[in-house]
Design a protein around this motif. Sequence first.
Motif, PDB file in Angstrom:
ATOM      1  N   ILE A 158       0.851  -1.187   0.000  1.00  0.00           N
ATOM      2  CA  ILE A 158       0.000   0.000   0.000  1.00  0.00           C
ATOM      3  C   ILE A 158       0.888   1.239   0.000  1.00  0.00           C
ATOM      4  N   TRP A 159       0.919   1.920  -1.161  1.00  0.00           N
ATOM      5  CA  TRP A 159       1.567   3.226  -1.216  1.00  0.00           C
ATOM      6  C   TRP A 159       0.512   4.221  -0.786  1.00  0.00           C
ATOM      7  N   MET A 160       0.859   5.070   0.182  1.00  0.00           N
ATOM      8  CA  MET A 160      -0.167   5.974   0.677  1.00  0.00           C
ATOM      9  C   MET A 160       0.386   7.303   1.146  1.00  0.00           C
ATOM     10  N   ASP A 161      -0.481   8.287   1.087  1.00  0.00           N
ATOM     11  CA  ASP A 161      -0.287   9.552   1.772  1.00  0.00           C
ATOM     12  C   ASP A 161      -1.628   9.868   2.446  1.00  0.00           C
ATOM     13  N   HIS A 162      -1.835  11.093   2.861  1.00  0.00           N
ATOM     14  CA  HIS A 162      -3.081  11.390   3.581  1.00  0.00           C
ATOM     15  C   HIS A 162      -4.303  11.491   2.669  1.00  0.00           C
ATOM     16  N   HIS A 168      -6.689  -8.912 -10.797  1.00  0.00           N
ATOM     17  CA  HIS A 168      -7.545  -7.722 -10.820  1.00  0.00           C
ATOM     18  C   HIS A 168      -6.706  -6.454 -10.871  1.00  0.00           C
ATOM     19  N   LYS A 169      -7.312  -5.416 -11.356  1.00  0.00           N
ATOM     20  CA  LYS A 169      -6.667  -4.117 -11.419  1.00  0.00           C
ATOM     21  C   LYS A 169      -6.437  -3.616  -9.985  1.00  0.00           C
ATOM     22  N   ASP A 170      -5.311  -2.942  -9.793  1.00  0.00           N
ATOM     23  CA  ASP A 170      -5.029  -2.370  -8.475  1.00  0.00           C
ATOM     24  C   ASP A 170      -6.129  -1.389  -8.101  1.00  0.00           C
ATOM     25  N   GLN A 171      -6.330  -1.249  -6.814  1.00  0.00           N
ATOM     26  CA  GLN A 171      -7.418  -0.431  -6.288  1.00  0.00           C
ATOM     27  C   GLN A 171      -6.838   0.800  -5.600  1.00  0.00           C
ATOM     28  N   SER A 172      -7.558   1.909  -5.664  1.00  0.00           N
ATOM     29  CA  SER A 172      -7.176   3.110  -4.929  1.00  0.00           C
ATOM     30  C   SER A 172      -8.317   3.490  -3.988  1.00  0.00           C
ATOM     31  N   ILE A 173      -7.931   3.942  -2.816  1.00  0.00           N
ATOM     32  CA  ILE A 173      -8.894   4.455  -1.846  1.00  0.00           C
ATOM     33  C   ILE A 173      -8.533   5.921  -1.633  1.00  0.00           C
ATOM     34  N   VAL A 174      -9.519   6.791  -1.751  1.00  0.00           N
ATOM     35  CA  VAL A 174      -9.283   8.227  -1.656  1.00  0.00           C
ATOM     36  C   VAL A 174      -9.967   8.773  -0.404  1.00  0.00           C
ATOM     37  N   SER A 175      -9.214   9.568   0.353  1.00  0.00           N
ATOM     38  CA  SER A 175      -9.780  10.198   1.547  1.00  0.00           C
ATOM     39  C   SER A 175     -10.765  11.278   1.136  1.00  0.00           C
ATOM     40  N   GLY A 184       5.309   5.098   1.581  1.00  0.00           N
ATOM     41  CA  GLY A 184       4.896   6.372   1.033  1.00  0.00           C
ATOM     42  C   GLY A 184       5.689   7.510   1.645  1.00  0.00           C
ATOM     43  N   PRO A 185       5.448   8.732   1.151  1.00  0.00           N
ATOM     44  CA  PRO A 185       6.280   9.876   1.530  1.00  0.00           C
ATOM     45  C   PRO A 185       5.873  10.590   2.821  1.00  0.00           C
ATOM     46  N   THR A 186       4.671  10.332   3.349  1.00  0.00           N
ATOM     47  CA  THR A 186       4.215  11.067   4.535  1.00  0.00           C
ATOM     48  C   THR A 186       4.121  10.137   5.746  1.00  0.00           C
ATOM     49  N   ASN A 187       3.721  10.690   6.878  1.00  0.00           N
ATOM     50  CA  ASN A 187       3.557   9.856   8.075  1.00  0.00           C
ATOM     51  C   ASN A 187       2.187   9.183   8.117  1.00  0.00           C
ATOM     52  N   LYS A 226      -3.950  -8.323  14.600  1.00  0.00           N
ATOM     53  CA  LYS A 226      -2.786  -8.810  15.351  1.00  0.00           C
ATOM     54  C   LYS A 226      -2.009  -9.922  14.647  1.00  0.00           C
ATOM     55  N   ASN A 227      -2.657 -10.689  13.781  1.00  0.00           N
ATOM     56  CA  ASN A 227      -1.967 -11.788  13.092  1.00  0.00           C
ATOM     57  C   ASN A 227      -1.478 -11.415  11.699  1.00  0.00           C
ATOM     58  N   ILE A 228      -1.605 -10.151  11.366  1.00  0.00           N
ATOM     59  CA  ILE A 228      -1.145  -9.687  10.056  1.00  0.00           C
ATOM     60  C   ILE A 228       0.206  -9.011  10.241  1.00  0.00           C
ATOM     61  N   GLU A 229       1.190  -9.476   9.482  1.00  0.00           N
ATOM     62  CA  GLU A 229       2.512  -8.868   9.546  1.00  0.00           C
ATOM     63  C   GLU A 229       2.492  -7.580   8.728  1.00  0.00           C
ATOM     64  N   ILE A 230       2.862  -6.464   9.369  1.00  0.00           N
ATOM     65  CA  ILE A 230       2.833  -5.170   8.694  1.00  0.00           C
ATOM     66  C   ILE A 230       4.225  -4.544   8.734  1.00  0.00           C
ATOM     67  N   ASP A 231       4.775  -4.295   7.528  1.00  0.00           N
ATOM     68  CA  ASP A 231       6.061  -3.618   7.386  1.00  0.00           C
ATOM     69  C   ASP A 231       5.798  -2.176   6.993  1.00  0.00           C
ATOM     70  N   MET A 232       6.718  -1.281   7.380  1.00  0.00           N
ATOM     71  CA  MET A 232       6.599   0.121   6.991  1.00  0.00           C
ATOM     72  C   MET A 232       7.922   0.612   6.436  1.00  0.00           C
ATOM     73  N   GLU A 233       7.836   1.334   5.324  1.00  0.00           N
ATOM     74  CA  GLU A 233       9.032   1.921   4.726  1.00  0.00           C
ATOM     75  C   GLU A 233       8.688   3.289   4.173  1.00  0.00           C
ATOM     76  N   SER A 234       9.670   4.171   4.177  1.00  0.00           N
ATOM     77  CA  SER A 234       9.469   5.493   3.562  1.00  0.00           C
ATOM     78  C   SER A 234       9.860   5.410   2.099  1.00  0.00           C
ATOM     79  N   SER A 235       9.107   6.113   1.280  1.00  0.00           N
ATOM     80  CA  SER A 235       9.464   6.215  -0.134  1.00  0.00           C
ATOM     81  C   SER A 235       9.052   7.589  -0.627  1.00  0.00           C
TER      82      SER A 235
END
Length: 126
Positions: free
Chosen positions: A9-13, A25-32, A79-82, A98-107
């Motif tokens: 998941i590449w994301m910003d706010h 399937h085509k990648d999905q986007s969620i917009v705030s 993604g580029p933001t916090n 709790k059982n999902i492994e979640i990694d975080m990286e800045s890009s």
Amino acid sequence: MKINSNLGIWMDHSTANLIDINSKHKDQSIVSQFTSETKEDALNRSESLMHNKRQQMQGKYYDKIGAQILKYKHVLLFGPTNAKVELHNYLNKDSHFKNIEIDMESSENITHNEQLAYVKNHFETV
């Protein structure tokens, strides 16, 4: 519900691009829904209203992303933001994750093809 293995998941706010490299399937986007216009409109009325509105809309945004994350075992937030850190903290309050492994990286702000390559590379090296 079928559990998939990896999701990037590449994301910003404002936008989250969900990338499942194993999906046909085509990648999905969620917009705030919290746009600069919404912020401006709320700020014109009061600063506390703007903060409340932002919190409420960010919560809905994170809920939509979280609903997709539940379908996976391993997720990369980047993604580029916090926003990724805020989402991670939001998810940590919910035992469903709790059982999902979640990694975080800045890009940086990167193109869709660069996002695909980033996710592929991450899960090949994990």
